[in-house]
Write an enzyme that holds these catalytic residues in place. Structure first.
Site, PDB file in Angstrom:
ATOM      1  N   ASP A  20       4.046  -9.531  45.538  1.00 47.85           N
ATOM      2  CA  ASP A  20       3.273 -10.562  45.347  1.00 47.85           C
ATOM      3  C   ASP A  20       2.805 -11.461  46.862  1.00 47.85           C
ATOM      4  OD1 ASP A  20       2.168 -12.876  43.914  1.00 47.85           O
ATOM      5  OD2 ASP A  20       3.826 -14.145  44.660  1.00 47.85           O
ATOM      6  N   SER A  21       1.885 -12.181  46.762  1.00 50.03           N
ATOM      7  CA  SER A  21       1.334 -13.021  47.937  1.00 50.03           C
ATOM      8  C   SER A  21       2.533 -13.535  48.465  1.00 50.03           C
ATOM      9  CB  SER A  21       0.021 -13.670  47.795  1.00 50.03           C
ATOM     10  OG  SER A  21       0.439 -14.750  46.735  1.00 50.03           O
ATOM     11  N   CYS A  83       0.966 -10.081  41.611  1.00 55.41           N
ATOM     12  CA  CYS A  83      -0.167 -11.312  42.157  1.00 55.41           C
ATOM     13  C   CYS A  83      -1.212 -11.238  41.457  1.00 55.41           C
ATOM     14  CB  CYS A  83      -0.246 -11.232  43.595  1.00 55.41           C
ATOM     15  SG  CYS A  83      -1.510 -12.346  44.281  1.00 55.41           S
ATOM     16  N   GLU A 162       4.843 -24.999  45.465  1.00 50.78           N
ATOM     17  CA  GLU A 162       5.628 -24.417  46.494  1.00 50.78           C
ATOM     18  C   GLU A 162       6.288 -25.555  47.189  1.00 50.78           C
ATOM     19  OE1 GLU A 162       4.819 -21.645  48.809  1.00 50.78           O
ATOM     20  OE2 GLU A 162       4.028 -20.362  47.176  1.00 50.78           O
ATOM     21  N   CYS A 194      -1.846 -16.668  37.094  1.00 54.08           N
ATOM     22  CA  CYS A 194      -1.307 -17.080  38.584  1.00 54.08           C
ATOM     23  C   CYS A 194       0.024 -16.980  38.512  1.00 54.08           C
ATOM     24  CB  CYS A 194      -1.752 -18.368  39.090  1.00 54.08           C
ATOM     25  SG  CYS A 194      -1.323 -18.600  40.558  1.00 54.08           S
ATOM     26  N   HIS A 196       2.241 -18.427  40.031  1.00 54.69           N
ATOM     27  CA  HIS A 196       3.053 -19.834  39.943  1.00 54.69           C
ATOM     28  C   HIS A 196       2.918 -20.803  38.691  1.00 54.69           C
ATOM     29  CE1 HIS A 196       2.703 -18.577  44.058  1.00 54.69           C
ATOM     30  NE2 HIS A 196       3.291 -19.878  44.586  1.00 54.69           N
TER      31      HIS A 196
END
Ligand code: DGL
Length: 279
Positions: A20-21, A83, A162, A194, A196
């Site tokens: 993932d990023s 991702c 985040e 996504c 997140h």
């Protein structure tokens, strides 16, 4: 194609590679650990170069190919592109650069959304790069041409997650503003496109109509990984305890902290690694 130099028994015991990023891909790792508890995992989170969602396709392809090659060098038997942004713009490039099977998150998520959408009106939310690539829409339409897809980029969600702002009034207000236009479209399901977004699923649920099905690509991707391991006959059947190893390109402590919250358990094997630009 599978690494031809390994015997099938050795190959079965090789880890699954996930990348993932950054740390969001841990939502996919969580599902893999739940659904495939016998499998070892090597994770790479590109925490030095996150976010990918605001970068150009060319840059995302370059980063993704580099990471996929790194994972293959570590001996993984399959790569999961956790991702959504990389799955949207770099999946073909990744597949061409390695010899192990590669699974992205778009197709599993799209299939699940179709299953759950009686009216075939589907909402998709993701990063700006994911939404402008239009991959969810293309895959959904290739599976069923009568489907109607309504997409919306939600770029503020990633920094909110985040920062750990999971269940706060600010996150709820941002979600309400982003999702209002989609609610006006009378969608039957909403794809969390996504890594997140599953983390703020409860907040998203509060602002969407109660009858909208929320689709978490992470769950569906783990199902697809299981099916692929079974069809290639490379599921780990040994009785050895699986190993979970995590690499990040920066800030391992921050990664560990957030991972502990996300997975509900501490990670012991987190290492910082600088990828060799020649890979
Ligand atoms: N991992 C990215 C995704 O799933 C979100 C974070 C980023 O923008 O890099 O699209």
């Amino acid at each position: 194609m599978i690494n031809p130099s390994l015997k099938i028994n050795e190959l079965r015991q090789q880890p699954i590679g996930v990348f993932d990023s950054g740390l969001g891909g841990l939502t996919v790792v969580n599902q893999l650990m739940n659904q495939l508890p016998g499998e070892s995992i090597i994770y790479f989170g590109d925490t030095a170069r996150v976010p990918y969602g605001t970068k150009s396709s060319l840059t995302i392809q370059r980063f993704s190919v580099q990471i996929a090659r790194f994972l293959q060098q570590q001996g993984v038997k399959l790569i999961v592109v956790a991702c959504n942004t990389a799955s949207s713009v770099a999946l073909e490039e990744i597949k061409e650069s390695v010899t192990v099977p590669v699974i992205g998150v778009i197709e599993p998520g799209a299939r699940a959304a179709l299953r759950e959408s009686a009216t075939k009106r589907i909402g998709v939310i993701g990063t700006s790069a994911t939404v402008s690539a239009g991959k969810y829409e293309a895959v959904l339409k290739s599976l069923d041409s009568s489907v109607e897809v309504f997409s919306r980029a939600c770029p503020l969600f990633v920094p909110l997650v985040e920062e750990g702002w999971i269940d706060t009034p600010v996150t709820e207000e941002v979600a309400a503003i982003y999702l209002k236009p989609l609610m006006g479209k009378n969608i039957a399901s909403l794809i969390l496109g996504c890594t997140h977004y599953p983390i703020i699923k409860a907040t998203i649920k509060k602002v969407v109509n109660g009858n909208v099905q929320i689709i978490d690509s992470a769950i569906e991707t783990a199902v697809e990984v299981r099916n692929t391991l079974q069809s290639h006959k490379i599921m780990n059947e040994s009785s050895h305890l699986p190993e979970h190893l995590f690499y990040v390109s920066d800030f391992p402590q921050k990664f560990e902290e957030i991972a502990r919250r996300l997975l509900g358990r501490p990670l012991v094997n987190v290492h910082r690694i600088a990828l060799d630009n020649s890979i």
